[in-house]
Write an enzyme that holds these catalytic residues in place. Structure first.
Site, PDB file in Angstrom:
ATOM      1  N   THR A 151       0.856  -1.185   0.000  1.00 24.32           N
ATOM      2  CA  THR A 151       0.000   0.000   0.000  1.00 24.32           C
ATOM      3  C   THR A 151       0.887   1.227   0.000  1.00 24.32           C
ATOM      4  O   THR A 151       1.895   1.240   0.707  1.00 24.32           O
ATOM      5  CB  THR A 151      -0.837   0.039   1.301  1.00 24.32           C
ATOM      6  OG1 THR A 151      -1.668  -1.114   1.312  1.00 24.32           O
ATOM      7  CG2 THR A 151      -1.687   1.295   1.393  1.00 24.32           C
ATOM      8  N   ARG A 179     -13.520  -8.061  -0.199  1.00 23.82           N
ATOM      9  CA  ARG A 179     -12.598  -7.972   0.941  1.00 23.82           C
ATOM     10  C   ARG A 179     -12.011  -6.552   1.025  1.00 23.82           C
ATOM     11  O   ARG A 179     -11.568  -5.988   0.045  1.00 23.82           O
ATOM     12  CB  ARG A 179     -11.479  -8.998   0.774  1.00 23.82           C
ATOM     13  CG  ARG A 179     -10.417  -8.993   1.880  1.00 23.82           C
ATOM     14  CD  ARG A 179      -9.219  -8.156   1.525  1.00 23.82           C
ATOM     15  NE  ARG A 179      -8.148  -8.247   2.514  1.00 23.82           N
ATOM     16  CZ  ARG A 179      -7.136  -7.397   2.578  1.00 23.82           C
ATOM     17  NH1 ARG A 179      -7.040  -6.401   1.734  1.00 23.82           N
ATOM     18  NH2 ARG A 179      -6.207  -7.543   3.489  1.00 23.82           N
ATOM     19  N   GLY A 181      -9.207  -4.271   3.333  1.00 21.09           N
ATOM     20  CA  GLY A 181      -8.139  -4.390   4.329  1.00 21.09           C
ATOM     21  C   GLY A 181      -8.094  -3.197   5.267  1.00 21.09           C
ATOM     22  O   GLY A 181      -9.092  -2.491   5.455  1.00 21.09           O
ATOM     23  N   ASP A 182      -6.926  -2.964   5.821  1.00 17.98           N
ATOM     24  CA  ASP A 182      -6.762  -1.878   6.793  1.00 17.98           C
ATOM     25  C   ASP A 182      -6.639  -0.504   6.147  1.00 17.98           C
ATOM     26  O   ASP A 182      -6.897   0.514   6.800  1.00 17.98           O
ATOM     27  CB  ASP A 182      -5.466  -2.124   7.592  1.00 17.98           C
ATOM     28  CG  ASP A 182      -4.259  -2.125   6.640  1.00 17.98           C
ATOM     29  OD1 ASP A 182      -4.247  -2.956   5.709  1.00 17.98           O
ATOM     30  OD2 ASP A 182      -3.373  -1.279   6.808  1.00 17.98           O
ATOM     31  N   THR A 202       1.503  -0.636   6.175  1.00 17.03           N
ATOM     32  CA  THR A 202       1.381  -1.536   5.035  1.00 17.03           C
ATOM     33  C   THR A 202       1.711  -2.940   5.519  1.00 17.03           C
ATOM     34  O   THR A 202       2.475  -3.116   6.458  1.00 17.03           O
ATOM     35  CB  THR A 202       2.297  -1.110   3.856  1.00 17.03           C
ATOM     36  OG1 THR A 202       2.164  -2.041   2.786  1.00 17.03           O
ATOM     37  CG2 THR A 202       3.758  -1.029   4.257  1.00 17.03           C
ATOM     38  N   GLY A 203       1.097  -3.935   4.885  1.00 17.00           N
ATOM     39  CA  GLY A 203       1.316  -5.310   5.328  1.00 17.00           C
ATOM     40  C   GLY A 203      -0.004  -6.061   5.281  1.00 17.00           C
ATOM     41  O   GLY A 203      -0.902  -5.714   4.508  1.00 17.00           O
ATOM     42  N   LEU A 204      -0.116  -7.070   6.100  1.00 15.20           N
ATOM     43  CA  LEU A 204      -1.332  -7.884   6.086  1.00 15.20           C
ATOM     44  C   LEU A 204      -2.453  -7.172   6.848  1.00 15.20           C
ATOM     45  O   LEU A 204      -2.442  -7.113   8.083  1.00 15.20           O
ATOM     46  CB  LEU A 204      -1.048  -9.261   6.707  1.00 15.20           C
ATOM     47  CG  LEU A 204      -2.239 -10.217   6.674  1.00 15.20           C
ATOM     48  CD1 LEU A 204      -2.635 -10.576   5.243  1.00 15.20           C
ATOM     49  CD2 LEU A 204      -1.953 -11.480   7.472  1.00 15.20           C
ATOM     50  N   GLY A 205      -3.410  -6.636   6.085  1.00 10.25           N
ATOM     51  CA  GLY A 205      -4.479  -5.835   6.677  1.00 10.25           C
ATOM     52  C   GLY A 205      -5.207  -6.533   7.809  1.00 10.25           C
ATOM     53  O   GLY A 205      -5.537  -5.926   8.834  1.00 10.25           O
TER      54      GLY A 205
HETATM   55  N1  ASP Z   1      -2.476  -3.531   3.949  1.00 12.98           N
HETATM   56  C1  ASP Z   1      -2.955  -3.822   2.625  1.00 12.98           C
HETATM   57  C2  ASP Z   1      -4.190  -4.688   2.734  1.00 12.98           C
HETATM   58  O1  ASP Z   1      -4.226  -5.587   3.558  1.00 12.98           O
HETATM   59  C3  ASP Z   1      -1.956  -4.474   1.749  1.00 12.98           C
HETATM   60  C4  ASP Z   1      -0.526  -4.018   1.928  1.00 12.98           C
HETATM   61  O2  ASP Z   1      -0.285  -2.927   2.409  1.00 12.98           O
HETATM   62  O3  ASP Z   1       0.399  -4.760   1.598  1.00 12.98           O
HETATM   63  O4  ASP Z   1      -5.088  -4.504   1.959  1.00 12.98           O
END
Ligand code: ASP
Length: 320
Positions: A151, A179, A181-182, A202-205
């Protein structure tokens, strides 16, 4: 006031370079954020944001974005919008609303249409090839369908001390339709308060939302922590909590900026990059080492790294 802009990933560098010229002239941080993120959204080779973003499992590009004003605390956000050119501008426009300022799916599309935002087919041939390749990898090699997502998240402060935050993403590659995310969720993907500072993730929402990580960092900065300390503490604690309670933690990476223009970053992965520009720093890309002994360290990206990146993102997508 010292103006500064910090953003997740290398992909933000062209945008913040351009927007920094406006900040130098004394322009509003919110407009700088919008300009910078639009450039990331428009560039077809950034495969996790805007045009060229990777699709969901039905091969549709659903985009999430948010904007927050650090003075008024106004927020605009959209989830799962399809085929509009610049989600960040739609989110910023929504932040002017008193009600209905977080819209998803068809409602977000209808709003954008009514407000005259430009429609574009956001699915590129290159993104389609990535999709076809991933289908094969998932079936033939048992690889996770969800790897490969980023992100763009940014925080800025302008010469007048006004702060703003923005995010934009296509979310998880191969995500289920609908879906979210965050990234468009206040407190998780972003938060900013001009009286304290801001953060973006950023990462796993799904995991970032378990810790409301951006708000947590702003809260720690309010308690007097430097953005670097706040980012390290929040990332370390969430990472450990997830491992303790669930056996594993997803990717967590953060950028943070306080209202003095001081910044910090933290990550639990190798390979996180970020981009910074300020009154006394030329636009710079940094490479992070994951948190170790409670501290995240980073180095300026070398010329070789930057060249290899450029080559990698444009290289042909081959099937083996
Ligand atoms: N955080 C984002 C999501 O989960 C994806 C990402 O930032 O890698 O949608």
């Amino acid at each position: 006031m010292k103006w500064t802009m910090i953003a997740t990933w290398r992909m933000a560098i062209e945008g913040i370079t351009e927007a920094s010229k406006d900040l130098e002239k004394g322009c509003f941080s919110g407009n700088a954020i919008e300009k910078a993120i639009k450039m990331v959204e428009d560039f077809p080779y950034y495969k996790s944001v805007g045009y060229g973003g990777l699709p969901n499992e039905k091969c549709q590009v659903e985009l999430d974005a948010a904007y927050m004003d650090g003075d008024t605390l106004s927020i605009g956000a959209i989830g799962g919008i399809t085929d509009f050119k610049n989600p960040i501008s739609i989110a910023k426009k929504l932040s002017e609303e008193r009600f209905n300022c977080f819209l998803v799916g068809l409602g977000a599309n209808e709003y954008a249409q009514k407000e005259g935002f430009e429609r574009v087919n956001m699915l590129t041939d290159r993104a389609k090839r990535h999709y076809q390749k991933r289908i094969r990898e998932t079936i033939d090699k048992g690889l996770s369908p969800y790897a490969g997502h980023d992100t763009v998240g940014m925080i800025a402060i302008d010469k007048n001390g006004k702060m703003a935050a923005g995010t934009s993403t296509s979310g998880l590659f191969m995500k289920k339709k609908g879906r979210v995310g965050d990234s468009p969720v206040s407190g998780s993907g972003f938060y900013v308060d001009s009286e304290i500072g801001g953060a973006s993730a950023t990462g796993l929402g799904e995991d970032l939302m378990k810790g409301c990580i951006s708000y947590e960092i702003v809260r720690l900065m309010k308690e007097g922590l430097h953005p670097q300390q706040a980012a390290d503490k929040a990332v370390l604690e969430l990472n450990e909590k997830l491992i303790k309670r669930r056996g594993k933690s997803g990717d967590i990476s953060i950028v943070a900026l306080n209202n003095k223009g001081e910044w910090g970053v933290a990550t639990n992965i190798e390979g996180f990059t970020f981009s910074v520009v300020s009154e006394d720093e030329h636009p710079t890309v940094y490479l992070c080492n994951k948190i170790n002994n409670g501290q995240t360290t980073y180095d300026v990206a070398t010329k070789e790294w930057l060249e290899a990146y450029e080559k990698r993102i444009k290289s042909p997508i081959t099937f083996d």
